[in-house]
Enzyme design. Structure first.
Site, PDB file in Angstrom:
ATOM      1  N   CYS A   1      48.335 -14.730   1.121  1.00  0.00           N
ATOM      2  CA  CYS A   1      48.577 -14.789   0.139  1.00  0.00           C
ATOM      3  C   CYS A   1      49.623 -14.105  -0.766  1.00  0.00           C
ATOM      4  O   CYS A   1      50.457 -13.888  -0.422  1.00  0.00           O
ATOM      5  CB  CYS A   1      47.879 -15.642  -0.517  1.00  0.00           C
ATOM      6  SG  CYS A   1      47.888 -17.449  -1.718  1.00  0.00           S
TER       7      CYS A   1
ATOM      8  N   HIS B   1      45.101 -18.709   2.905  1.00  0.00           N
ATOM      9  CA  HIS B   1      43.571 -18.672   3.253  1.00  0.00           C
ATOM     10  C   HIS B   1      42.637 -18.933   3.947  1.00  0.00           C
ATOM     11  O   HIS B   1      41.750 -20.225   3.854  1.00  0.00           O
ATOM     12  CB  HIS B   1      43.042 -18.818   1.909  1.00  0.00           C
ATOM     13  CG  HIS B   1      43.332 -18.017   0.138  1.00  0.00           C
ATOM     14  ND1 HIS B   1      43.829 -16.999   0.445  1.00  0.00           N
ATOM     15  CD2 HIS B   1      44.946 -18.805  -0.394  1.00  0.00           C
ATOM     16  CE1 HIS B   1      43.720 -16.550  -0.885  1.00  0.00           C
ATOM     17  NE2 HIS B   1      44.740 -17.952  -1.302  1.00  0.00           N
TER      18      HIS B   1
ATOM     19  N   GLU C   1      39.972 -17.324   5.385  1.00  0.00           N
ATOM     20  CA  GLU C   1      38.534 -17.337   4.575  1.00  0.00           C
ATOM     21  C   GLU C   1      38.021 -18.389   4.269  1.00  0.00           C
ATOM     22  O   GLU C   1      36.679 -17.763   3.810  1.00  0.00           O
ATOM     23  CB  GLU C   1      38.862 -15.373   4.077  1.00  0.00           C
ATOM     24  CG  GLU C   1      40.078 -15.591   3.039  1.00  0.00           C
ATOM     25  CD  GLU C   1      41.050 -15.849   3.102  1.00  0.00           C
ATOM     26  OE1 GLU C   1      41.106 -16.020   1.747  1.00  0.00           O
ATOM     27  OE2 GLU C   1      41.562 -15.722   3.679  1.00  0.00           O
TER      28      GLU C   1
END
Length: 312
Positions: free
Chosen positions: A142, A235, A237
């Protein structure tokens, strides 16, 4: 194989409850094996959540991982206790004389600031320069990806007309590249950002290659030759409720925030979000660890500076 994390790190209980094999430092010293040395530069405000999320995806592979945490020394975290920082985080000065198989640079909530205005920008630049000779493969996430593209290649970030917020479908553009081995043609990834990087700026740099992109979210994954640097704009994750927490926080603060796109069923915040990016996250990080780190990193970690494997 397990992921080795510091004793008493809060992520331990969470990951153990999810049946992810976690090994603390105390147990790890009894094993005769060289784990992959992964350094996590955590710039996110919710550091415990980020530690857990990244430990989860890094630990779900057959490889043994030793995870170390660092944070900018000149920046005081507003959302994480000083006791936690002192217990589990090191400074860059404490690790800069070592070499690492991999480095993960997270996002940060400073995207509307100019890079040079961020208080830890000089230290981040020092770390990114150091990574060229002391890290085999660096994964930027990011804002960390935007910072890396700016520092290494002079690519500017662009402010969006409105926040990119939600879960978006992406297309694999180079299915033969190892980072997306085993992926379906399309996959979903959460995004939460106010800035972006133009594809034309990336494609103007011969050393960079776009690997995946989205019609709505733009470029997602970029790599350099051999995957020594990987840049991810979203993202993968994130937990199921990460965007929900951010949405509710902003609502409570009176921020003009839109409902995350493609997230709540029927755009109803009362309904549980469908997590359609979990498999993507695990496969993506497993591929990075296996192909960009383990398969190509030196067997002797000290040879990273030389850029060679000991069996060459």
């Amino acid at each position: 194989m397990p992921i080795k994390i510091p004793n008493q790190l809060p992520a331990t209980n969470t990951l153990t409850a999810e049946n992810i094999f976690v090994m603390t430092e105390t147990r790890a010293i009894t094993q005769d094996i060289r784990p992959l040395q992964i350094l996590l530069l955590n710039l996110m405000p919710t550091k415990v959540d980020t530690e857990t999320q990244l430990a989860r995806v890094l630990g779900n592979t057959p490889l043994q991982i030793e995870l170390e945490l660092i944070a900018p020394i000149g920046h005081v975290s507003k959302n994480t206790s000083q006791a936690h920082m002192l217990a589990f985080y090191k400074s860059f000065d404490e690790v800069k004389d070592r070499t690492f198989d991999g480095l993960v640079i997270t996002g940060a909530p400073v995207e509307l600031m100019e890079f040079e205005e961020v208080d830890y920008w000089p230290e981040l630049c020092e770390i990114m320069e150091w990574s060229k000779t002391h890290v085999h493969s660096t994964l930027h996430i990011c804002w960390g990806a935007q910072a890396g593209l700016y520092y290494h290649y002079g690519i500017p970030k662009r402010v969006l007309d409105h926040k990119l917020f939600g879960v978006f479908q992406h297309t694999v553009e180079d299915p033969n590249y190892i980072l997306f081995r085993g992926f379906d043609d399309t996959f979903w990834v959460p995004h939460s950002r106010n800035t972006t990087v133009d594809r034309a700026d990336i494609e103007a740099v011969p050393e960079l290659k776009v690997l995946a992109a989205s019609p709505e979210a733009g470029v997602y994954a970029v790599k350099t030759d051999q995957g020594r640097q990987v840049f991810l704009m979203g993202h993968a994750e994130y937990d199921r409720d990460t965007l929900r927490k951010e949405y509710m926080r902003d609502l409570a603060a009176g921020v003009d925030i839109q409902i995350p796109q493609h997230y709540f069923p029927g755009d109803d915040p009362e309904k549980m979000p469908v997590m359609n990016w979990r498999s993507c996250a695990h496969l993506l990080y497993a591929n990075w660890l296996n192909y960009c780190v383990y398969q190509t990193a030196p067997y002797d970690i000290r040879d990273i500076e030389k850029g060679v494997r000991t069996d060459d």
